[in-house]
Design a protein around this motif. Structure first.
Motif, PDB file in Angstrom:
ATOM      1  N   ASP A 422       0.846  -1.134  -0.063  1.00 43.34           N
ATOM      2  CA  ASP A 422       0.039   0.045   0.204  1.00 43.34           C
ATOM      3  C   ASP A 422       0.776   1.152   0.242  1.00 43.34           C
ATOM      4  OD1 ASP A 422      -2.187  -1.632   0.084  1.00 43.34           O
ATOM      5  OD2 ASP A 422      -2.445  -1.560   2.212  1.00 43.34           O
ATOM      6  N   ALA A 423       1.907   1.209   0.817  1.00 42.07           N
ATOM      7  CA  ALA A 423       2.883   2.183   0.950  1.00 42.07           C
ATOM      8  C   ALA A 423       3.551   2.486  -0.660  1.00 42.07           C
ATOM      9  CB  ALA A 423       3.928   2.150   1.914  1.00 42.07           C
ATOM     10  N   ALA A 424       3.804   1.611  -1.172  1.00 42.37           N
ATOM     11  CA  ALA A 424       4.540   1.558  -2.393  1.00 42.37           C
ATOM     12  C   ALA A 424       3.496   2.243  -3.434  1.00 42.37           C
ATOM     13  CB  ALA A 424       4.912   0.297  -2.935  1.00 42.37           C
ATOM     14  N   HIS A 425       2.574   1.704  -3.428  1.00 49.53           N
ATOM     15  CA  HIS A 425       1.273   2.424  -4.572  1.00 49.53           C
ATOM     16  C   HIS A 425       0.982   3.894  -3.974  1.00 49.53           C
ATOM     17  CE1 HIS A 425       0.289  -1.958  -5.536  1.00 49.53           C
ATOM     18  NE2 HIS A 425       0.215  -1.269  -6.566  1.00 49.53           N
ATOM     19  N   GLN A 426       1.134   4.143  -2.734  1.00 51.84           N
ATOM     20  CA  GLN A 426       0.847   5.546  -2.216  1.00 51.84           C
ATOM     21  C   GLN A 426       2.053   6.451  -2.857  1.00 51.84           C
ATOM     22  OE1 GLN A 426      -2.056   6.573  -1.008  1.00 51.84           O
ATOM     23  NE2 GLN A 426      -1.237   8.732  -1.517  1.00 51.84           N
ATOM     24  N   VAL A 427       3.287   5.942  -2.828  1.00 55.70           N
ATOM     25  CA  VAL A 427       4.728   7.006  -3.367  1.00 55.70           C
ATOM     26  C   VAL A 427       3.954   7.219  -4.701  1.00 55.70           C
ATOM     27  CG1 VAL A 427       6.871   6.602  -4.056  1.00 55.70           C
ATOM     28  CG2 VAL A 427       6.134   5.816  -1.794  1.00 55.70           C
ATOM     29  N   LEU A 428       3.955   6.287  -5.391  1.00 59.04           N
ATOM     30  CA  LEU A 428       3.381   6.684  -6.860  1.00 59.04           C
ATOM     31  C   LEU A 428       2.331   7.691  -7.242  1.00 59.04           C
ATOM     32  CD1 LEU A 428       5.471   4.097  -7.408  1.00 59.04           C
ATOM     33  CD2 LEU A 428       4.207   3.842  -9.368  1.00 59.04           C
ATOM     34  N   GLN A 429       1.268   7.360  -6.225  1.00 56.70           N
ATOM     35  CA  GLN A 429      -0.018   8.340  -6.385  1.00 56.70           C
ATOM     36  C   GLN A 429       0.257   9.486  -6.133  1.00 56.70           C
ATOM     37  OE1 GLN A 429      -2.741   6.978  -7.846  1.00 56.70           O
ATOM     38  NE2 GLN A 429      -3.555   9.239  -7.562  1.00 56.70           N
ATOM     39  N   ASN A 430       1.189   9.715  -4.933  1.00 62.04           N
ATOM     40  CA  ASN A 430       1.534  10.994  -4.531  1.00 62.04           C
ATOM     41  C   ASN A 430       1.959  12.033  -5.776  1.00 62.04           C
ATOM     42  OD1 ASN A 430       0.602  10.784  -1.954  1.00 62.04           O
ATOM     43  ND2 ASN A 430       2.915  10.258  -1.057  1.00 62.04           N
ATOM     44  N   VAL A 431       2.729  11.459  -6.450  1.00 60.24           N
ATOM     45  CA  VAL A 431       3.580  11.773  -7.605  1.00 60.24           C
ATOM     46  C   VAL A 431       2.419  12.089  -8.497  1.00 60.24           C
ATOM     47  CG1 VAL A 431       5.226  12.055  -9.478  1.00 60.24           C
ATOM     48  CG2 VAL A 431       5.713  10.733  -7.181  1.00 60.24           C
ATOM     49  N   ARG A 432       1.622  11.335  -8.910  1.00 61.09           N
ATOM     50  CA  ARG A 432       0.344  11.550  -9.905  1.00 61.09           C
ATOM     51  C   ARG A 432      -0.377  12.546  -9.418  1.00 61.09           C
ATOM     52  NH1 ARG A 432      -0.886   5.735  -9.592  1.00 61.09           N
ATOM     53  NH2 ARG A 432       0.486   5.012 -11.258  1.00 61.09           N
ATOM     54  N   ASP A 433      -0.843  12.705  -8.263  1.00 59.43           N
ATOM     55  CA  ASP A 433      -1.744  13.833  -7.759  1.00 59.43           C
ATOM     56  C   ASP A 433      -1.094  15.090  -7.984  1.00 59.43           C
ATOM     57  OD1 ASP A 433      -3.436  11.984  -7.024  1.00 59.43           O
ATOM     58  OD2 ASP A 433      -2.780  11.896  -4.677  1.00 59.43           O
ATOM     59  N   ARG A 479      15.035  13.554 -16.253  1.00 54.51           N
ATOM     60  CA  ARG A 479      14.003  12.821 -15.769  1.00 54.51           C
ATOM     61  C   ARG A 479      13.914  12.179 -14.301  1.00 54.51           C
ATOM     62  NH1 ARG A 479      12.992   8.271 -19.964  1.00 54.51           N
ATOM     63  NH2 ARG A 479      15.233   7.652 -19.436  1.00 54.51           N
ATOM     64  N   ILE A 480      12.821  12.472 -13.875  1.00 56.71           N
ATOM     65  CA  ILE A 480      12.535  11.292 -12.622  1.00 56.71           C
ATOM     66  C   ILE A 480      11.433  10.271 -12.821  1.00 56.71           C
ATOM     67  CG2 ILE A 480      11.652  11.424 -10.342  1.00 56.71           C
ATOM     68  CD1 ILE A 480      12.681  14.370  -9.987  1.00 56.71           C
ATOM     69  N   LEU A 519      18.154  16.024  -8.090  1.00 55.90           N
ATOM     70  CA  LEU A 519      16.802  15.275  -8.675  1.00 55.90           C
ATOM     71  C   LEU A 519      16.404  14.292  -7.400  1.00 55.90           C
ATOM     72  CD1 LEU A 519      17.908  14.699 -12.244  1.00 55.90           C
ATOM     73  CD2 LEU A 519      16.115  16.068 -11.430  1.00 55.90           C
ATOM     74  N   ILE A 520      17.326  13.769  -6.860  1.00 56.42           N
ATOM     75  CA  ILE A 520      17.192  12.737  -5.719  1.00 56.42           C
ATOM     76  C   ILE A 520      16.339  13.475  -4.652  1.00 56.42           C
ATOM     77  CG2 ILE A 520      17.983  11.238  -4.050  1.00 56.42           C
ATOM     78  CD1 ILE A 520      20.645  10.956  -6.058  1.00 56.42           C
ATOM     79  N   THR A 521      16.572  14.723  -4.270  1.00 57.64           N
ATOM     80  CA  THR A 521      16.155  15.303  -3.204  1.00 57.64           C
ATOM     81  C   THR A 521      14.494  15.720  -3.496  1.00 57.64           C
ATOM     82  OG1 THR A 521      18.220  16.262  -2.414  1.00 57.64           O
ATOM     83  CG2 THR A 521      16.328  17.243  -1.535  1.00 57.64           C
ATOM     84  N   ALA A 522      14.675  16.244  -4.757  1.00 59.57           N
ATOM     85  CA  ALA A 522      13.082  16.415  -5.469  1.00 59.57           C
ATOM     86  C   ALA A 522      12.183  15.297  -5.479  1.00 59.57           C
ATOM     87  CB  ALA A 522      13.390  17.079  -6.841  1.00 59.57           C
ATOM     88  N   ALA A 523      12.706  14.314  -6.052  1.00 65.52           N
ATOM     89  CA  ALA A 523      11.994  12.836  -6.105  1.00 65.52           C
ATOM     90  C   ALA A 523      11.410  12.557  -4.637  1.00 65.52           C
ATOM     91  CB  ALA A 523      12.857  11.968  -6.866  1.00 65.52           C
ATOM     92  N   ILE A 526       8.686  15.146  -3.671  1.00 66.66           N
ATOM     93  CA  ILE A 526       7.396  15.074  -4.448  1.00 66.66           C
ATOM     94  C   ILE A 526       6.687  13.678  -4.001  1.00 66.66           C
ATOM     95  CG2 ILE A 526       7.596  16.597  -6.309  1.00 66.66           C
ATOM     96  CD1 ILE A 526       8.332  14.472  -8.158  1.00 66.66           C
ATOM     97  N   SER A 527       7.285  12.697  -3.645  1.00 63.86           N
ATOM     98  CA  SER A 527       6.509  11.389  -3.348  1.00 63.86           C
ATOM     99  C   SER A 527       6.447  11.068  -1.836  1.00 63.86           C
ATOM    100  CB  SER A 527       7.525  10.409  -4.052  1.00 63.86           C
ATOM    101  OG  SER A 527       8.872  10.266  -3.315  1.00 63.86           O
ATOM    102  N   GLN A 528       7.191  11.749  -1.253  1.00 63.37           N
ATOM    103  CA  GLN A 528       7.088  11.367   0.483  1.00 63.37           C
ATOM    104  C   GLN A 528       7.669   9.834   0.690  1.00 63.37           C
ATOM    105  OE1 GLN A 528       3.384  12.616   1.499  1.00 63.37           O
ATOM    106  NE2 GLN A 528       4.058  14.694   1.588  1.00 63.37           N
ATOM    107  N   LEU A 529       8.554   9.657  -0.341  1.00 61.74           N
ATOM    108  CA  LEU A 529       9.247   8.042   0.009  1.00 61.74           C
ATOM    109  C   LEU A 529       9.717   7.663   0.960  1.00 61.74           C
ATOM    110  CD1 LEU A 529      10.877   6.445  -3.025  1.00 61.74           C
ATOM    111  CD2 LEU A 529      11.643   6.037  -0.872  1.00 61.74           C
ATOM    112  N   THR A 530      10.634   8.466   1.699  1.00 62.86           N
ATOM    113  CA  THR A 530      11.068   8.322   2.842  1.00 62.86           C
ATOM    114  C   THR A 530      10.042   8.242   4.149  1.00 62.86           C
ATOM    115  OG1 THR A 530      12.868   9.799   2.363  1.00 62.86           O
ATOM    116  CG2 THR A 530      13.032   8.889   4.615  1.00 62.86           C
ATOM    117  N   GLU A 531       8.815   9.036   4.306  1.00 67.07           N
ATOM    118  CA  GLU A 531       8.217   9.064   5.259  1.00 67.07           C
ATOM    119  C   GLU A 531       7.232   7.527   5.024  1.00 67.07           C
ATOM    120  OE1 GLU A 531       9.012  11.654   3.513  1.00 67.07           O
ATOM    121  OE2 GLU A 531       8.615  13.350   4.352  1.00 67.07           O
TER     122      GLU A 531
END
Ligand code: VG1
Ligand code: CO
Length: 542
Positions: A422-433, A479-480, A519-523, A526-531
């Motif tokens: 679920d967290a993994a899908h949310q990471v992608l969804q955050n960017v999509r949003d 690209r990211i 770019l790593i920081t920006a990624a 926008i995704s809140q991957l770490t959290e």
């Protein structure tokens, strides 16, 4: 022939490269049988035709092959070609299917995933062109697994001896155990300048190939040592083991530790390479130098004229979407078409069959050509040796010259493994949003030009594949990209791909992680991957 009643198992959906699950799952009664029957029910009329069977030698390979042989006979195949000891590397299987014009093949492998009783197993179906079944077929297979009620096998009780080359029968079906290496080695000899490579290896040049205790050991010994005269110590970890020696046969900077230590140590060889569990991947190293797979594809294309098979020119190039744009620049300068496909080798098949492309590559250590319909690890190694033999320069100087001419595409992939799904899908969804707010805005000091979910329409059969990666594309070509892996067997794996282009040769000598830092920081922002994942660092960086 006997018919056995069965019931469907959940989740027999082929991923990026076939069905991959824990061995324990495959060992359940009827599990493998259901999948194999679903394949046989989905591939058309093969009565009396030939099937190729082989695998990477991992735990459960032997048992799986015996099950498949009995089922192939009961289902009406006329002839099976099986590699000695059940061994066929993935590119060798593709070669054998094509050479003997088989109806198709079953390849048993979970590629770079670890092997052993508690690790992974896998199976995939390849078509008569030698390539992985397209999505149309894998979708049919999956649908079939959901409604299957019976499978067919024979009452044969004794196992076929896979150790000896020769022919036996199961019912009316001929089982032919073939040398695993010969056909593939002959094909390699027909492509490359073996005399030039032999001369190179006879001189001061030193190389080391790491087979990682997986399938390429026997192939490397025959081709590199017996045919090309490489020294005794030029192939390491050459004996295939059922559990790959407990290792992770993934040829990258993290998992090919011994080779990397050697290539970055004192008195390092001139050339180092490694392949993966099933022999379709490759990593290329020079003395204290790593060649990214994306650069490798571009370099092979730019130097294709050094290789006899490609001397007359190549038809075009294809790369998977997350692979860097380095190859595009070479294609442009050669006046060739360059295609961008979704991740997975199956998307290259149509382009190669239609002669639109000759060379293909993926950032995940996969390179290959139309000589087979799989990516091919040893082929890439031989291609590099051929270039080195002709150009007589070091790996590093060949790559530096390439960057000077074409610019450097800084590139890295960050993998976050074992993430909650679920967290993994949310990471992608955050960017999509944020697609709408991102477009036209400034991020990491660059203008965002386009955001999308990558979708691909096959130029040959017009089939559409959607949701192949979430992309943030910048005006300067940076690209990211976020994607979820389709080969993992535990939790989810997030892949974050990062790329930026540098044309100034004075700025091409940076460490890729430094060059991509903003770019790593920006990624992450926008995704809140770490959290969301609770992971401060990726599992693997390449
Ligand atoms: C990975 C790679 C992909 C490759 C696939 C199969 O897929 O990223 O480029 O084609 O493995 O390679 P994913 O879905 O996990 O990102 V192999 O050598 O495992 O057959
Ligand atoms: Co592989």
């Amino acid at each position: 022939m006997i018919t056995i009643h069965t019931e469907p198992f959940e989740g027999q959906k082929p991923g990026t490269s076939g069905l991959r699950k824990k061995v324990k799952i495959f060992q359940q009664a009827r599990y493998l049988e259901n999948f194999v029957q679903a394949v046989f029910d989905s591939i058309g009329d093969f009565q009396g035709k030939t099937l190729v069977v082989g695998g990477d030698g991992r735990f459960f390979n032997d048992q799986a092959i015996q099950i498949i042989l009995n089922m192939a006979s009961a289902n009406g195949f006329g002839h099976v070609l099986v590699g000695q000891h059940g061994i066929l590397s993935t590119p060798a299987a593709s070669c054998v299917i094509r050479k003997y014009e088989a109806f198709g093949g079953l390849i048993l492998s979970a590629s770079h995933n670890p092997a052993g009783p508690d690790e992974d197993f896998g199976i995939k179906y390849n078509m008569g062109n030698g390539g992985p079944a397209p999505e149309k077929i894998t979708d049919t297979i999956y649908e079939r697994t959901k409604s299957i009620t019976s499978y067919q096998t024979t009452a044969q009780t004794h196992a076929i001896n896979l150790a000896e080359i020769g022919t036996t029968n199961i019912g009316n079906m001929k089982v032919q155990v073939i040398d695993s290496v010969v056909d593939y080695a002959e094909l390699m000899q027909s492509l490359f300048d073996f005399d030039a490579i032999r001369t190179l290896l006879a001189g001061d040049f030193r190389m080391c190939f790491d087979a990682m205790h997986a399938v390429t050991g026997p192939y490397a010994k025959v081709i590199l040592q017996d045919m090309l005269g490489a020294s005794e110590d030029s192939v390491m970890n050459a004996t295939p083991l059922e559990d790959f020696g407990g290792g992770h046969p993934d040829p990258n900077l993290t998992y090919a530790k011994d080779l990397v230590a050697m290539m970055y140590g004192n008195n390092a060889p001139d050339f180092g390479a490694a392949s993966d569990g099933d022999g379709d991947r490759n990593m290329i190293l020079g003395n204290h130098f790593f060649v990214t797979p994306s650069d490798s594809l571009a370099l092979l294309a730019a130097n294709a004229e050094t290789v006899p098979a490609y001397q007359g020119g190549i038809a075009g190039i294809a790369r998977s979407m997350p692979t860097s744009g380095a190859a595009d620049r070479v294609a442009q300068s050669l006046g060739l078409d360059c295609y961008e496909t979704p991740t997975g080798w199956k998307f290259f098949g149509n382009l190669m069959d239609a002669d639109k492309v000759t060379l293909c590559g993926e950032e995940s250590f996969g390179t290959g050509s139309s000589h087979v319909r799989e990516k091919d690890g040893l082929w890439a190694v031989l291609f590099w040796l051929n270039i080195l033999a002709v150009r007589k320069q070091s790996v590093e100087s060949i790559v530096s010259e390439h960057w000077q001419k074409f610019g450097r595409n800084y590139y890295s992939r960050h993998d976050y493994e074992g993430v909650n799904s679920d967290a993994a899908h949310q990471v992608l969804q955050n960017v999509r949003d944020q697609f709408e707010t991102l477009i036209g805005s400034s991020l990491a000091d660059r203008q965002v030009q386009q955001c999308d979910d990558f979708s691909y329409t096959d130029p040959i059969d017009q089939s559409v594949s959607q949701n192949q990666g979430v992309r943030v594309l910048f005006e300067d070509g940076s690209r990211i990209i976020f994607r979820l892996s389709g080969t993992g067997t535990q939790g989810a794996t997030i892949r974050l791909y990062l790329e930026s282009y540098e044309s100034d040769s004075k700025k091409q000598g940076m460490d890729a992680q430094d060059a991509l830092a903003d770019l790593i920081t920006a990624a992450n922002d926008i995704s809140q991957l770490t959290e969301l994942t609770g992971m401060n660092n990726p599992t693997v960086i390449t």
